[in-house]
Design an enzyme around this catalytic site. Structure first.
Site, PDB file in Angstrom:
ATOM      1  N   HIS A 134       5.175  -2.011  -2.245  1.00 59.09           N
ATOM      2  CA  HIS A 134       4.100  -1.725  -1.299  1.00 59.09           C
ATOM      3  C   HIS A 134       4.749  -1.595   0.083  1.00 59.09           C
ATOM      4  O   HIS A 134       5.772  -2.223   0.352  1.00 59.09           O
ATOM      5  CB  HIS A 134       3.135  -2.918  -1.332  1.00 59.09           C
ATOM      6  CG  HIS A 134       1.887  -2.756  -0.530  1.00 59.09           C
ATOM      7  ND1 HIS A 134       1.844  -2.949   0.831  1.00 59.09           N
ATOM      8  CD2 HIS A 134       0.627  -2.441  -0.894  1.00 59.09           C
ATOM      9  CE1 HIS A 134       0.612  -2.763   1.265  1.00 59.09           C
ATOM     10  NE2 HIS A 134      -0.150  -2.452   0.233  1.00 59.09           N
ATOM     11  N   LYS A 237      -7.357 -11.253  -2.541  1.00 54.07           N
ATOM     12  CA  LYS A 237      -7.167 -10.606  -3.848  1.00 54.07           C
ATOM     13  C   LYS A 237      -7.387 -11.600  -4.992  1.00 54.07           C
ATOM     14  O   LYS A 237      -7.116 -11.290  -6.151  1.00 54.07           O
ATOM     15  CB  LYS A 237      -5.756 -10.013  -3.940  1.00 54.07           C
ATOM     16  CG  LYS A 237      -5.534  -8.816  -3.012  1.00 54.07           C
ATOM     17  CD  LYS A 237      -4.221  -8.152  -3.309  1.00 54.07           C
ATOM     18  CE  LYS A 237      -3.688  -7.293  -2.188  1.00 54.07           C
ATOM     19  NZ  LYS A 237      -4.437  -6.064  -1.958  1.00 54.07           N
TER      20      LYS A 237
HETATM   21  N1  C6P Z   1      -2.422  -3.934  -1.627  1.00 57.89           N
HETATM   22  C1  C6P Z   1      -3.915  -2.272  -2.534  1.00 57.89           C
HETATM   23  O1  C6P Z   1      -4.984  -1.649  -2.569  1.00 57.89           O
HETATM   24  P1  C6P Z   1      -2.364  -7.685   2.404  1.00 57.89           P
HETATM   25  O2  C6P Z   1      -2.879  -6.378   2.901  1.00 57.89           O
HETATM   26  O3  C6P Z   1      -1.445  -8.343   3.390  1.00 57.89           O
HETATM   27  O4  C6P Z   1      -3.415  -8.594   1.888  1.00 57.89           O
HETATM   28  O5  C6P Z   1      -1.499  -7.355   1.086  1.00 57.89           O
HETATM   29  C2  C6P Z   1      -0.431  -6.443   1.180  1.00 57.89           C
HETATM   30  C3  C6P Z   1       0.137  -6.144  -0.169  1.00 57.89           C
HETATM   31  C4  C6P Z   1       1.424  -6.538  -0.448  1.00 57.89           C
HETATM   32  N2  C6P Z   1       1.968  -6.335  -1.656  1.00 57.89           N
HETATM   33  C5  C6P Z   1       1.291  -5.730  -2.636  1.00 57.89           C
HETATM   34  C6  C6P Z   1       1.940  -5.554  -3.981  1.00 57.89           C
HETATM   35  C7  C6P Z   1      -0.022  -5.305  -2.429  1.00 57.89           C
HETATM   36  O6  C6P Z   1      -0.687  -4.709  -3.414  1.00 57.89           O
HETATM   37  C8  C6P Z   1      -0.606  -5.497  -1.155  1.00 57.89           C
HETATM   38  C9  C6P Z   1      -1.994  -5.003  -0.859  1.00 57.89           C
HETATM   39  C10 C6P Z   1      -3.754  -3.389  -1.541  1.00 57.89           C
HETATM   40  O7  C6P Z   1      -2.994  -2.024  -3.307  1.00 57.89           O
HETATM   41  C11 C6P Z   1      -4.142  -2.955  -0.169  1.00 57.89           C
HETATM   42  S1  C6P Z   1      -3.119  -1.648   0.459  1.00 57.89           S
END
Ligand code: C6P
Length: 420
Positions: A134, A237
């Site tokens: 990501h 999440k």
């Molecule tokens: N992915 C998705 O729709 P945050 O935004 O800090 O809560 O999480 C970031 C993040 C980091 N690593 C992984 C593997 C993720 O999937 C995510 C967040 C969401 O896939 C929002 S872009």
């Protein structure tokens, strides 16, 4: 505190038992269409028990933490620190001081890249990522490389969406100072073998950061057994509130790290000449922390624990298997990534005749919420030759009928798009 329906550990999870806990799942969209929520990898919904915990704190206890000498401050501090204990137990961390509350997974990675990275990396040192990360587990390392002269390398992927481990021996070397890898891809759903990658990294003297954003909510995580140096995840999440997340770090590593953000709470002493940093975990929690978020996360952990992570995982595997088979039967569908047995509850796909964003818009007309786009993983999409994809992702409240709805909606969306 409201009660949560528990069942024996080995009994198959029945989502109909839990759905009544999630008020939003009763939402009816325009024209009386019920909501089918399949965007859980982006964020999950909250059960009444978590909402009640948040309301309870605001109605009965709320104050700032660690500062006041009054009843409310004591009560809130107790609840906040109690949430830290819940997280410690959930991850099987050795000590509560190893649990740092952050704003989320992104904030946790940035904290490590800044505090550990700036102190430890030199020009020519290597940071090993993978092509499936990501952006949150890429950009902070690119920024670190810019600041320090370190070099970022990426473990490549196989055509079927796994890490290409044959490249590991020449990519993971004595030059590697940190391996930052996701435990589960947010696009491909691939479950990565972090339990093998961590000892391999340690063997060359590298530290390991595990991005647990898509794994901690769905799979049992034992940081001691993994021997992870750092692990991050987000509360939203996993049924918890937004604005809160966790950085787990081994005590000796956190203790050797200078603080990143400066401010209140993170100091022992401040003089006109400077400051002396405080102890763990306060050293990394400058300012007023995400108090209510952390307490809500504690309630979410209680909920998940009572349902049972292994049952959630098996349930999602059944749904993934069903969706995979059903999608594969639709002409012109390409599923990104590996076979269902190697993935968590995430399935991304493209249609040969309908753009992913257009598909998602049409699915929404039928009440089905999926995500479409690059999912903050542009290099991954480039690797597979597509700019974007549509993604369905599951959690404990999703049903087999949700998949029937999705498949039916895809077929209808396609017909509608071609009629225009
Ligand atoms: N992915 C998705 O729709 P945050 O935004 O800090 O809560 O999480 C970031 C993040 C980091 N690593 C992984 C593997 C993720 O999937 C995510 C967040 C969401 O896939 C929002 S872009």
């Amino acid at each position: 505190m409201e009660t949560i329906k528990t069942k024996s550990c080995d009994e198959e999870l029945d989502p109909s038992l839990f759905r009544p806990d999630f008020p939003i799942l009763r939402k009816v969209l325009r024209d009386g269409i019920p909501l089918v929520y399949l965007d859980n990898a982006a964020t999950t919904q909250r059960p009444r028990q978590v909402i009640a915990a948040i309301v309870d704190i605001y109605e009965h206890h709320y104050s700032n933490v660690h500062r006041g000498i009054h009843t409310l401050a004591d009560e809130t501090t107790e609840l906040y620190e109690g949430a830290r204990d819940r997280v410690r137990e959930f991850l099987n961390a050795a000590e509560r001081e190893e649990i740092v509350f952050t704003a989320g997974a992104t904030a946790g990675i940035n904290l490590v890249a800044r505090a550990w990275g700036d102190a430890n990396l030199r020009p020519g040192d290597e940071i090993l990522l993978t092509e499936m990360e990501h952006h949150s587990n890429m950009v902070p390392w690119y920024q670190l490389a810019e600041r320090t002269g370190a070099v970022v390398r990426h473990l490549p992927l196989t055509d079927d969406g796994r890490l290409d481990l044959s490249a590991l021996p020449h990519m993971l070397t004595e030059k590697t100072k940190i391996l930052a890898v996701t435990a589960v891809s947010n696009v491909l759903g691939t479950i990565n073998p972090v339990q093998d990658l961590i000892p391999a990294a340690h063997a060359v003297g590298a530290k390991v950061l595990v991005d647990g954003a898509q794994s901690v909510p769905h799979h049992r995580t034992d940081v001691q057994r993994l021997d992870a140096d750092f692990l991050v995840f987000s509360g939203h999440k996993m049924l918890g509130p937004t604005g809160v997340g966790v950085l787990y770090g081994k005590r000796e590593i956190l203790e050797a790290m200078p603080p990143f953000l400066g401010g209140g709470s993170m100091i022992h002493e401040v003089t006109l000449d400077g400051f002396v940093p405080g102890d763990l975990p306060a050293r990394f929690e400058a300012g007023t922390p995400p108090i209510v978020g952390a307490i809500g996360l504690g309630a979410a952990i209680d909920y998940l624990t009572s349902v049972g992570l292994s049952r959630i995982e098996s349930h999602e595997r059944r749904l993934t298997q069903k969706l995979y088979v059903a999608l594969a039967e639709i002409e012109g569908v390409r599923i990104l990534g590996t076979e269902p047995s190697l993935r968590g509850g995430i399935v991304s796909f493209v249609l040969n005749d309908l753009h992913a964003q257009d598909l998602a818009h049409l699915l929404d007309r039928y009440g089905v919420a999926v995500r479409a786009g690059h999912h903050c993983a542009m290099p991954l999409h480039r690797r597979y030759g597509v700019p974007t994809s549509a993604r369905a992702s599951f959690y404990l409240y999703n049903t087999s009928e949700d998949i029937d709805h999705l498949i039916d909606a895809i077929l209808r969306a396609r017909r509608l798009a071609h009629r225009k």
